[in-house]
Design a protein around this motif. Structure first.
Motif, PDB file in Angstrom:
ATOM      1  N   ALA A  28     -25.091  -2.502 -39.877  1.00  0.00           N
ATOM      2  CA  ALA A  28     -25.947  -1.467 -38.857  1.00  0.00           C
ATOM      3  C   ALA A  28     -26.226  -2.368 -37.269  1.00  0.00           C
ATOM      4  CB  ALA A  28     -26.958  -0.944 -39.164  1.00  0.00           C
ATOM      5  N   GLY A  29     -26.556  -3.773 -37.676  1.00  0.00           N
ATOM      6  CA  GLY A  29     -27.049  -4.330 -36.373  1.00  0.00           C
ATOM      7  C   GLY A  29     -25.736  -4.821 -35.580  1.00  0.00           C
ATOM      8  N   ILE A  30     -24.661  -5.203 -36.479  1.00  0.00           N
ATOM      9  CA  ILE A  30     -23.295  -5.417 -35.921  1.00  0.00           C
ATOM     10  C   ILE A  30     -23.025  -4.269 -35.125  1.00  0.00           C
ATOM     11  CG2 ILE A  30     -21.058  -6.130 -36.042  1.00  0.00           C
ATOM     12  CD1 ILE A  30     -22.253  -8.080 -38.435  1.00  0.00           C
ATOM     13  N   ALA A  31     -22.942  -3.252 -35.479  1.00  0.00           N
ATOM     14  CA  ALA A  31     -22.368  -1.831 -34.914  1.00  0.00           C
ATOM     15  C   ALA A  31     -23.293  -1.650 -33.591  1.00  0.00           C
ATOM     16  CB  ALA A  31     -22.471  -0.791 -35.906  1.00  0.00           C
ATOM     17  N   LYS A  32     -24.474  -1.772 -33.833  1.00  0.00           N
ATOM     18  CA  LYS A  32     -25.330  -1.549 -32.641  1.00  0.00           C
ATOM     19  C   LYS A  32     -24.962  -2.389 -31.499  1.00  0.00           C
ATOM     20  CE  LYS A  32     -29.696  -0.610 -33.543  1.00  0.00           C
ATOM     21  NZ  LYS A  32     -30.975  -0.926 -33.915  1.00  0.00           N
ATOM     22  N   ILE A  33     -24.960  -3.717 -31.762  1.00  0.00           N
ATOM     23  CA  ILE A  33     -24.468  -4.872 -30.692  1.00  0.00           C
ATOM     24  C   ILE A  33     -23.085  -4.309 -29.974  1.00  0.00           C
ATOM     25  CG2 ILE A  33     -23.922  -7.241 -30.386  1.00  0.00           C
ATOM     26  CD1 ILE A  33     -25.951  -7.888 -32.391  1.00  0.00           C
ATOM     27  N   ILE A  34     -22.200  -4.136 -30.886  1.00  0.00           N
ATOM     28  CA  ILE A  34     -20.811  -3.888 -30.399  1.00  0.00           C
ATOM     29  C   ILE A  34     -20.815  -2.529 -29.341  1.00  0.00           C
ATOM     30  CG2 ILE A  34     -18.465  -3.088 -31.203  1.00  0.00           C
ATOM     31  CD1 ILE A  34     -18.579  -5.074 -33.446  1.00  0.00           C
ATOM     32  N   PHE A  35     -21.558  -1.713 -30.163  1.00  0.00           N
ATOM     33  CA  PHE A  35     -21.710  -0.225 -29.228  1.00  0.00           C
ATOM     34  C   PHE A  35     -22.331  -0.528 -27.845  1.00  0.00           C
ATOM     35  CE2 PHE A  35     -24.034   3.433 -27.934  1.00  0.00           C
ATOM     36  CZ  PHE A  35     -23.222   4.180 -27.662  1.00  0.00           C
ATOM     37  N   PHE A  36     -23.324  -1.477 -27.774  1.00  0.00           N
ATOM     38  CA  PHE A  36     -24.089  -1.601 -26.504  1.00  0.00           C
ATOM     39  C   PHE A  36     -22.994  -2.450 -25.583  1.00  0.00           C
ATOM     40  CE2 PHE A  36     -27.879  -0.453 -28.687  1.00  0.00           C
ATOM     41  CZ  PHE A  36     -28.468   0.597 -27.938  1.00  0.00           C
ATOM     42  N   ILE A  37     -22.302  -3.428 -26.189  1.00  0.00           N
ATOM     43  CA  ILE A  37     -21.383  -4.017 -25.318  1.00  0.00           C
ATOM     44  C   ILE A  37     -20.390  -3.090 -24.823  1.00  0.00           C
ATOM     45  CG2 ILE A  37     -19.397  -5.796 -25.554  1.00  0.00           C
ATOM     46  CD1 ILE A  37     -21.153  -7.405 -27.606  1.00  0.00           C
ATOM     47  N   PHE A  38     -19.907  -2.295 -25.787  1.00  0.00           N
ATOM     48  CA  PHE A  38     -19.035  -1.453 -25.085  1.00  0.00           C
ATOM     49  C   PHE A  38     -19.394  -0.270 -24.023  1.00  0.00           C
ATOM     50  CE2 PHE A  38     -17.970   3.283 -25.259  1.00  0.00           C
ATOM     51  CZ  PHE A  38     -16.280   3.265 -25.050  1.00  0.00           C
ATOM     52  N   VAL A  39     -20.752  -0.180 -24.072  1.00  0.00           N
ATOM     53  CA  VAL A  39     -21.393   1.022 -22.968  1.00  0.00           C
ATOM     54  C   VAL A  39     -21.407  -0.006 -21.724  1.00  0.00           C
ATOM     55  CG1 VAL A  39     -23.604   1.993 -22.304  1.00  0.00           C
ATOM     56  CG2 VAL A  39     -22.505   2.193 -24.536  1.00  0.00           C
ATOM     57  N   VAL A  40     -21.859  -1.218 -21.784  1.00  0.00           N
ATOM     58  CA  VAL A  40     -22.053  -2.107 -20.720  1.00  0.00           C
ATOM     59  C   VAL A  40     -20.625  -2.238 -19.940  1.00  0.00           C
ATOM     60  CG1 VAL A  40     -22.392  -4.353 -19.967  1.00  0.00           C
ATOM     61  CG2 VAL A  40     -23.956  -3.431 -21.478  1.00  0.00           C
ATOM     62  N   LEU A  41     -19.738  -2.559 -20.844  1.00  0.00           N
ATOM     63  CA  LEU A  41     -18.291  -2.587 -20.350  1.00  0.00           C
ATOM     64  C   LEU A  41     -17.612  -1.370 -19.694  1.00  0.00           C
ATOM     65  CD1 LEU A  41     -16.506  -5.013 -22.891  1.00  0.00           C
ATOM     66  CD2 LEU A  41     -17.278  -5.551 -20.670  1.00  0.00           C
ATOM     67  N   LEU A  42     -17.968  -0.271 -20.293  1.00  0.00           N
ATOM     68  CA  LEU A  42     -17.661   1.153 -19.651  1.00  0.00           C
ATOM     69  C   LEU A  42     -18.402   1.390 -18.423  1.00  0.00           C
ATOM     70  CD1 LEU A  42     -16.492   3.966 -20.154  1.00  0.00           C
ATOM     71  CD2 LEU A  42     -18.580   4.529 -21.131  1.00  0.00           C
ATOM     72  N   VAL A  43     -19.714   1.035 -18.119  1.00  0.00           N
ATOM     73  CA  VAL A  43     -20.428   1.013 -17.066  1.00  0.00           C
ATOM     74  C   VAL A  43     -19.675   0.247 -15.791  1.00  0.00           C
ATOM     75  CG1 VAL A  43     -22.507   0.681 -15.927  1.00  0.00           C
ATOM     76  CG2 VAL A  43     -22.321   2.027 -18.011  1.00  0.00           C
ATOM     77  N   ILE A  44     -19.415  -0.942 -16.263  1.00  0.00           N
ATOM     78  CA  ILE A  44     -18.819  -1.890 -15.292  1.00  0.00           C
ATOM     79  C   ILE A  44     -17.516  -1.291 -14.756  1.00  0.00           C
ATOM     80  CG2 ILE A  44     -17.995  -4.206 -14.981  1.00  0.00           C
ATOM     81  CD1 ILE A  44     -20.292  -5.290 -16.825  1.00  0.00           C
ATOM     82  N   SER A  45     -16.805  -0.796 -15.842  1.00  0.00           N
ATOM     83  CA  SER A  45     -15.528  -0.315 -15.533  1.00  0.00           C
ATOM     84  C   SER A  45     -15.459   0.628 -14.521  1.00  0.00           C
ATOM     85  CB  SER A  45     -14.587   0.019 -16.655  1.00  0.00           C
ATOM     86  OG  SER A  45     -13.563   0.665 -16.415  1.00  0.00           O
ATOM     87  N   LEU A  46     -16.549   1.695 -14.783  1.00  0.00           N
ATOM     88  CA  LEU A  46     -16.364   2.865 -13.708  1.00  0.00           C
ATOM     89  C   LEU A  46     -17.013   2.536 -12.373  1.00  0.00           C
ATOM     90  CD1 LEU A  46     -18.126   5.305 -16.372  1.00  0.00           C
ATOM     91  CD2 LEU A  46     -15.969   5.493 -15.724  1.00  0.00           C
ATOM     92  N   VAL A  47     -18.057   1.552 -12.375  1.00  0.00           N
ATOM     93  CA  VAL A  47     -18.401   1.124 -11.182  1.00  0.00           C
ATOM     94  C   VAL A  47     -17.340   0.512 -10.365  1.00  0.00           C
ATOM     95  CG1 VAL A  47     -19.880  -0.231  -9.960  1.00  0.00           C
ATOM     96  CG2 VAL A  47     -20.758   0.825 -11.823  1.00  0.00           C
ATOM     97  N   ALA A  48     -16.571  -0.281 -10.841  1.00  0.00           N
ATOM     98  CA  ALA A  48     -15.547  -1.077 -10.157  1.00  0.00           C
ATOM     99  C   ALA A  48     -14.361  -0.126  -9.941  1.00  0.00           C
ATOM    100  CB  ALA A  48     -14.848  -2.242 -11.128  1.00  0.00           C
ATOM    101  N   ASN A  49     -14.254   0.861 -10.563  1.00  0.00           N
ATOM    102  CA  ASN A  49     -13.059   1.867 -10.124  1.00  0.00           C
ATOM    103  C   ASN A  49     -13.681   2.767  -8.872  1.00  0.00           C
ATOM    104  OD1 ASN A  49     -10.854   3.303 -10.379  1.00  0.00           O
ATOM    105  ND2 ASN A  49     -11.672   4.999 -11.917  1.00  0.00           N
ATOM    106  N   ALA A  50     -15.045   2.900  -8.926  1.00  0.00           N
ATOM    107  CA  ALA A  50     -15.485   3.764  -7.874  1.00  0.00           C
ATOM    108  C   ALA A  50     -15.566   2.965  -6.561  1.00  0.00           C
ATOM    109  CB  ALA A  50     -16.969   4.313  -8.306  1.00  0.00           C
TER     110      ALA A  50
END
Length: 58
Positions: A28-50
């Motif tokens: 569960a801890g690993i899943a949480k860490i990977i999920f938050f890394i995914f969210v951060v990369l998604l936000v960075i990607s959206l901002v860069a695209n904008a």
């Protein structure tokens, strides 16, 4: 990356059902860490695209 987070989440749920507390907590801890890394990369990607200024789909 989201796929890995979901896989670890399923492993944690299955381990919790069978009573393996340590394995469930770790997965569960690993899943949480990977999920938050995914969210951060998604936000960075959206901002860069904008900032790029191109409309989506073109």
């Amino acid at each position: 990356m989201l796929r890995w987070a979901l896989i670890f989440l399923v492993v944690a749920i299955i381990a919790a059902v069978f009573g393996f507390g340590g394995i469930a907590g770790t997965a569960a801890g690993i899943a949480k860490i990977i999920f938050f890394i995914f969210v951060v990369l998604l936000v960075i990607s959206l901002v860069a695209n904008a900032l790029r200024g191109k409309p989506p789909g073109s």
